[in-house]
Motif scaffolding. Structure first.
Motif, PDB file in Angstrom:
ATOM      1  N   UNK A   8       8.294  -8.215   6.564  1.00  0.00           N
ATOM      2  CA  UNK A   8       7.222  -7.239   6.711  1.00  0.00           C
ATOM      3  C   UNK A   8       7.623  -5.934   6.046  1.00  0.00           C
ATOM      4  N   UNK A   9       6.620  -5.178   5.636  1.00  0.00           N
ATOM      5  CA  UNK A   9       6.823  -3.911   4.944  1.00  0.00           C
ATOM      6  C   UNK A   9       6.212  -2.814   5.804  1.00  0.00           C
ATOM      7  N   UNK A  10       7.035  -1.809   6.112  1.00  0.00           N
ATOM      8  CA  UNK A  10       6.588  -0.684   6.925  1.00  0.00           C
ATOM      9  C   UNK A  10       6.233   0.498   6.039  1.00  0.00           C
ATOM     10  N   UNK A  11       5.373   1.368   6.548  1.00  0.00           N
ATOM     11  CA  UNK A  11       4.938   2.555   5.794  1.00  0.00           C
ATOM     12  C   UNK A  11       6.127   3.431   5.403  1.00  0.00           C
ATOM     13  N   UNK A  12       6.109   4.005   4.184  1.00  0.00           N
ATOM     14  CA  UNK A  12       7.226   4.838   3.734  1.00  0.00           C
ATOM     15  C   UNK A  12       7.284   6.197   4.429  1.00  0.00           C
ATOM     16  N   UNK A  13       6.212   6.611   5.087  1.00  0.00           N
ATOM     17  CA  UNK A  13       6.187   7.915   5.753  1.00  0.00           C
ATOM     18  C   UNK A  13       6.964   7.918   7.070  1.00  0.00           C
ATOM     19  N   UNK A  14       7.402   6.751   7.535  1.00  0.00           N
ATOM     20  CA  UNK A  14       8.144   6.665   8.792  1.00  0.00           C
ATOM     21  C   UNK A  14       9.570   7.190   8.610  1.00  0.00           C
ATOM     22  N   UNK A  15      10.087   7.837   9.656  1.00  0.00           N
ATOM     23  CA  UNK A  15      11.485   8.253   9.602  1.00  0.00           C
ATOM     24  C   UNK A  15      12.375   7.089  10.042  1.00  0.00           C
ATOM     25  N   UNK A  44      15.649  -1.539   3.262  1.00  0.00           N
ATOM     26  CA  UNK A  44      15.454  -0.126   2.983  1.00  0.00           C
ATOM     27  C   UNK A  44      14.157   0.131   2.236  1.00  0.00           C
ATOM     28  N   UNK A  45      14.021   1.358   1.752  1.00  0.00           N
ATOM     29  CA  UNK A  45      12.800   1.757   1.051  1.00  0.00           C
ATOM     30  C   UNK A  45      12.855   1.273  -0.386  1.00  0.00           C
ATOM     31  N   UNK A  46      11.823   0.552  -0.780  1.00  0.00           N
ATOM     32  CA  UNK A  46      11.732   0.015  -2.145  1.00  0.00           C
ATOM     33  C   UNK A  46      10.327   0.219  -2.687  1.00  0.00           C
ATOM     34  N   UNK A  47      10.242   0.165  -3.991  1.00  0.00           N
ATOM     35  CA  UNK A  47       8.954   0.290  -4.672  1.00  0.00           C
ATOM     36  C   UNK A  47       8.202  -1.027  -4.549  1.00  0.00           C
ATOM     37  N   UNK A  48       6.908  -0.941  -4.256  1.00  0.00           N
ATOM     38  CA  UNK A  48       6.066  -2.130  -4.162  1.00  0.00           C
ATOM     39  C   UNK A  48       5.717  -2.640  -5.553  1.00  0.00           C
ATOM     40  N   UNK A  49       5.439  -3.913  -5.654  1.00  0.00           N
ATOM     41  CA  UNK A  49       5.063  -4.505  -6.940  1.00  0.00           C
ATOM     42  C   UNK A  49       3.718  -3.962  -7.417  1.00  0.00           C
ATOM     43  N   UNK A  50       2.847  -3.636  -6.466  1.00  0.00           N
ATOM     44  CA  UNK A  50       1.540  -3.061  -6.776  1.00  0.00           C
ATOM     45  C   UNK A  50       1.138  -2.175  -5.603  1.00  0.00           C
ATOM     46  N   UNK A  51       0.322  -1.149  -5.858  1.00  0.00           N
ATOM     47  CA  UNK A  51      -0.073  -0.245  -4.765  1.00  0.00           C
ATOM     48  C   UNK A  51      -0.915  -0.969  -3.708  1.00  0.00           C
ATOM     49  N   UNK A  52      -0.650  -0.650  -2.449  1.00  0.00           N
ATOM     50  CA  UNK A  52      -1.419  -1.170  -1.330  1.00  0.00           C
ATOM     51  C   UNK A  52      -1.991   0.043  -0.601  1.00  0.00           C
ATOM     52  N   UNK A  53      -3.303   0.186  -0.628  1.00  0.00           N
ATOM     53  CA  UNK A  53      -3.982   1.339  -0.007  1.00  0.00           C
ATOM     54  C   UNK A  53      -3.376   2.659  -0.490  1.00  0.00           C
ATOM     55  N   UNK A  55      -0.480   3.294  -1.545  1.00  0.00           N
ATOM     56  CA  UNK A  55       0.927   3.466  -1.168  1.00  0.00           C
ATOM     57  C   UNK A  55       1.766   2.675  -2.171  1.00  0.00           C
ATOM     58  N   UNK A  56       2.818   3.323  -2.715  1.00  0.00           N
ATOM     59  CA  UNK A  56       3.638   2.695  -3.750  1.00  0.00           C
ATOM     60  C   UNK A  56       5.013   2.248  -3.281  1.00  0.00           C
ATOM     61  N   UNK A  57       5.429   2.658  -2.062  1.00  0.00           N
ATOM     62  CA  UNK A  57       6.740   2.317  -1.534  1.00  0.00           C
ATOM     63  C   UNK A  57       6.608   1.820  -0.102  1.00  0.00           C
ATOM     64  N   UNK A  58       7.679   1.191   0.396  1.00  0.00           N
ATOM     65  CA  UNK A  58       7.681   0.748   1.776  1.00  0.00           C
ATOM     66  C   UNK A  58       9.070   0.311   2.204  1.00  0.00           C
ATOM     67  N   UNK A  59       9.285   0.251   3.515  1.00  0.00           N
ATOM     68  CA  UNK A  59      10.543  -0.244   4.075  1.00  0.00           C
ATOM     69  C   UNK A  59      10.435  -1.753   4.265  1.00  0.00           C
ATOM     70  N   UNK A  60      11.281  -2.487   3.583  1.00  0.00           N
ATOM     71  CA  UNK A  60      11.274  -3.948   3.666  1.00  0.00           C
ATOM     72  C   UNK A  60      12.217  -4.409   4.768  1.00  0.00           C
ATOM     73  N   UNK A  61      11.746  -5.369   5.582  1.00  0.00           N
ATOM     74  CA  UNK A  61      12.566  -5.939   6.659  1.00  0.00           C
ATOM     75  C   UNK A  61      12.407  -7.455   6.620  1.00  0.00           C
ATOM     76  N   UNK A  62      13.528  -8.171   6.663  1.00  0.00           N
ATOM     77  CA  UNK A  62      13.536  -9.633   6.668  1.00  0.00           C
ATOM     78  C   UNK A  62      14.195 -10.106   7.961  1.00  0.00           C
ATOM     79  N   UNK A  82      -0.509  -3.591  14.274  1.00  0.00           N
ATOM     80  CA  UNK A  82       0.379  -2.437  14.132  1.00  0.00           C
ATOM     81  C   UNK A  82      -0.055  -1.602  12.924  1.00  0.00           C
ATOM     82  N   UNK A  83      -0.222  -0.297  13.140  1.00  0.00           N
ATOM     83  CA  UNK A  83      -0.614   0.602  12.053  1.00  0.00           C
ATOM     84  C   UNK A  83       0.526   0.873  11.081  1.00  0.00           C
ATOM     85  N   UNK A  84       1.765   0.623  11.500  1.00  0.00           N
ATOM     86  CA  UNK A  84       2.926   0.916  10.653  1.00  0.00           C
ATOM     87  C   UNK A  84       3.237  -0.189   9.653  1.00  0.00           C
ATOM     88  N   UNK A  85       2.667  -1.382   9.825  1.00  0.00           N
ATOM     89  CA  UNK A  85       2.949  -2.514   8.938  1.00  0.00           C
ATOM     90  C   UNK A  85       1.908  -2.541   7.812  1.00  0.00           C
TER      91      UNK A  85
END
Length: 95
Positions: A8-15, A44-53, A55-62, A82-85
């Protein structure tokens, strides 16, 4: 029990604390529904392959886990509310 992999990818604005809190929340969902976590990998924070809403970056978790066949449905349901995903995917791993 079957083996699954959830990404899952979380919003980059999260601390950092909010990211860890979200990871713990989803780990708790897995464990509370009879699942067993094998591995959690924070990419960690990585660039997305394409913008989603716009947003160009996100926190990736596996997360690799084992559970019954109903667990991925419950996990996906919680990802969706969840609003953060931003994006999520749960796949079954063939042994």
């Amino acid at each position: 029990m079957r083996s699954y992999e959830a990404m899952f990818i979380l919003r980059p604005s999260l601390d950092e604390e909010a990211v860890k809190a979200n990871v713990e929340k989803f780990k708790g969902i897995i464990e509370n529904n009879g699942g067993e976590i094998e591995n959690v990998d924070l990419w960690g924070k990585r660039r997305l392959a394409y913008p989603i809403s716009k947003v160009n970056e996100g926190y990736y978790v596996l997360v690799n886990f084992k559970g019954n066949s109903e667990l991925p449905k419950e996990l996906t349901r919680n990802f969706k509310i969840s609003d953060d995903v931003i994006r999520d995917m749960v796949v079954k791993i063939e042994n």
